[in-house]
Design a protein around this motif. Structure first.
Motif, mmCIF file in Angstrom:
data_model
loop_
_atom_site.group_PDB
_atom_site.id
_atom_site.type_symbol
_atom_site.label_atom_id
_atom_site.label_comp_id
_atom_site.label_asym_id
_atom_site.label_seq_id
_atom_site.Cartn_x
_atom_site.Cartn_y
_atom_site.Cartn_z
ATOM 1 N N MET A 228 0.805 -1.184 0.000
ATOM 2 C CA MET A 228 0.000 0.000 0.000
ATOM 3 C C MET A 228 0.859 1.263 0.000
ATOM 4 S SD MET A 228 -3.101 0.543 -0.261
ATOM 5 C CE MET A 228 -4.661 0.329 0.477
ATOM 6 N N ASN A 229 1.995 1.211 0.703
ATOM 7 C CA ASN A 229 2.878 2.358 0.757
ATOM 8 C C ASN A 229 3.589 2.598 -0.573
ATOM 9 O OD1 ASN A 229 2.220 2.901 3.364
ATOM 10 N ND2 ASN A 229 3.931 1.770 4.251
ATOM 11 N N LEU A 230 3.681 1.590 -1.430
ATOM 12 C CA LEU A 230 4.349 1.740 -2.723
ATOM 13 C C LEU A 230 3.427 2.314 -3.800
ATOM 14 C CD1 LEU A 230 6.409 -1.573 -2.845
ATOM 15 C CD2 LEU A 230 7.213 0.716 -2.330
ATOM 16 N N VAL A 231 2.129 2.304 -3.571
ATOM 17 C CA VAL A 231 1.171 2.776 -4.571
ATOM 18 C C VAL A 231 1.314 4.277 -4.801
ATOM 19 C CG1 VAL A 231 -1.277 3.033 -5.111
ATOM 20 C CG2 VAL A 231 -0.439 0.901 -4.119
ATOM 21 N N ARG A 232 1.419 5.028 -3.730
ATOM 22 C CA ARG A 232 1.505 6.488 -3.856
ATOM 23 C C ARG A 232 2.770 6.918 -4.607
ATOM 24 N NH1 ARG A 232 0.179 10.198 1.127
ATOM 25 N NH2 ARG A 232 -1.872 10.182 0.198
ATOM 26 N N PRO A 233 3.978 6.447 -4.236
ATOM 27 C CA PRO A 233 5.171 6.841 -4.998
ATOM 28 C C PRO A 233 5.119 6.379 -6.450
ATOM 29 C CG PRO A 233 5.822 5.935 -2.870
ATOM 30 C CD PRO A 233 4.357 5.706 -3.020
ATOM 31 N N ALA A 234 4.569 5.203 -6.688
ATOM 32 C CA ALA A 234 4.465 4.705 -8.063
ATOM 33 C C ALA A 234 3.531 5.595 -8.881
ATOM 34 C CB ALA A 234 3.985 3.261 -8.059
ATOM 35 N N ALA A 235 2.434 6.040 -8.274
ATOM 36 C CA ALA A 235 1.495 6.926 -8.965
ATOM 37 C C ALA A 235 2.139 8.278 -9.260
ATOM 38 C CB ALA A 235 0.237 7.103 -8.127
ATOM 39 N N LEU A 236 2.917 8.798 -8.311
ATOM 40 C CA LEU A 236 3.608 10.073 -8.532
ATOM 41 C C LEU A 236 4.633 9.958 -9.659
ATOM 42 C CD1 LEU A 236 4.149 11.327 -4.879
ATOM 43 C CD2 LEU A 236 2.662 12.319 -6.616
ATOM 44 N N ILE A 237 5.355 8.872 -9.711
ATOM 45 C CA ILE A 237 6.337 8.661 -10.777
ATOM 46 C C ILE A 237 5.640 8.560 -12.126
ATOM 47 C CG2 ILE A 237 8.004 7.003 -11.707
ATOM 48 C CD1 ILE A 237 8.831 6.450 -8.775
ATOM 49 N N ALA A 238 4.527 7.847 -12.178
ATOM 50 C CA ALA A 238 3.782 7.702 -13.428
ATOM 51 C C ALA A 238 3.259 9.052 -13.915
ATOM 52 C CB ALA A 238 2.640 6.706 -13.251
ATOM 53 N N CYS A 239 2.690 9.826 -13.004
ATOM 54 C CA CYS A 239 2.173 11.155 -13.376
ATOM 55 C C CYS A 239 3.297 12.086 -13.820
ATOM 56 C CB CYS A 239 1.414 11.776 -12.212
ATOM 57 S SG CYS A 239 -0.168 10.987 -11.896
ATOM 58 N N SER A 240 4.425 12.036 -13.135
ATOM 59 C CA SER A 240 5.567 12.873 -13.511
ATOM 60 C C SER A 240 6.077 12.508 -14.891
ATOM 61 C CB SER A 240 6.699 12.726 -12.488
ATOM 62 O OG SER A 240 6.272 13.170 -11.226
ATOM 63 N N SER A 241 6.113 11.220 -15.191
ATOM 64 C CA SER A 241 6.581 10.770 -16.506
ATOM 65 C C SER A 241 5.679 11.291 -17.605
ATOM 66 C CB SER A 241 6.636 9.240 -16.560
ATOM 67 O OG SER A 241 7.553 8.753 -15.618
ATOM 68 N N ILE A 242 4.385 11.274 -17.355
ATOM 69 C CA ILE A 242 3.429 11.770 -18.353
ATOM 70 C C ILE A 242 3.631 13.264 -18.575
ATOM 71 C CG2 ILE A 242 0.985 12.202 -18.781
ATOM 72 C CD1 ILE A 242 0.455 9.483 -17.354
ATOM 73 N N LEU A 243 3.785 14.026 -17.491
ATOM 74 C CA LEU A 243 3.964 15.474 -17.607
ATOM 75 C C LEU A 243 5.271 15.829 -18.296
ATOM 76 C CD1 LEU A 243 2.581 16.683 -14.181
ATOM 77 C CD2 LEU A 243 1.507 16.885 -16.418
ATOM 78 N N ILE A 244 6.325 15.096 -18.020
ATOM 79 C CA ILE A 244 7.606 15.355 -18.680
ATOM 80 C C ILE A 244 7.482 15.110 -20.175
ATOM 81 C CG2 ILE A 244 9.975 14.492 -18.932
ATOM 82 C CD1 ILE A 244 9.978 14.138 -15.855
ATOM 83 N N GLY A 245 6.734 14.099 -20.550
ATOM 84 C CA GLY A 245 6.529 13.807 -21.971
ATOM 85 C C GLY A 245 5.745 14.885 -22.687
ATOM 86 N N CYS A 246 4.987 15.703 -21.955
ATOM 87 C CA CYS A 246 4.185 16.766 -22.560
ATOM 88 C C CYS A 246 4.972 18.060 -22.762
ATOM 89 C CB CYS A 246 2.965 17.056 -21.694
ATOM 90 S SG CYS A 246 1.783 15.709 -21.659
ATOM 91 N N GLN A 247 6.184 18.142 -22.267
ATOM 92 C CA GLN A 247 6.989 19.353 -22.401
ATOM 93 C C GLN A 247 7.402 19.538 -23.857
ATOM 94 O OE1 GLN A 247 7.713 21.623 -19.977
ATOM 95 N NE2 GLN A 247 6.253 20.422 -18.798
#
Length: 100
Positions: free
Chosen positions: A1-20
């Motif tokens: 459960m503690n790994l879900v939040r960091p994994a979600a943040l990494i996934a969202c960050s990757s998507i945003l970086i790709g939009c630059q």
């Protein structure tokens, strides 16, 4: 459960970086890597500006684009290393040739 939040943040960050947006380079736009060289077109200072002369000066300076700027004319001040600018007086006599 503690790994879900960091994994979600990494996934969202990757998507945003790709939009630059990527920086546009002359090669990315199909142009050449060389920049405008106004010194090659200085022979046109003192001449009467015209569309034909503008194109000749653009080709001679190796610029991708060119413009004629008349006194009091509103123009963009955004630097463009591929643009040649012919600055004229009121009678369209070329006073200055520069890149940018």
């Amino acid at each position: 459960m503690n790994l879900v939040r960091p994994a979600a943040l990494i996934a969202c960050s990757s998507i945003l970086i790709g939009c630059q947006p990527s920086p546009i380079t002359p090669l990315a736009t199909g142009g050449s890597a060389s920049q405008c060289d106004a010194s090659l077109a200085q022979t046109f200072v003192g001449e009467q500006a015209s569309p034909e002369l503008l194109d000749q000066a653009r080709r001679k300076s190796r610029a991708a684009t060119a413009r004629i700027v008349r006194p009091g004319e509103v123009v963009t001040l955004e630097y463009n290393a591929q643009r040649l600018t012919l600055t004229t007086d009121e009678s369209l006599k070329i006073q200055r040739i520069s890149c940018g």
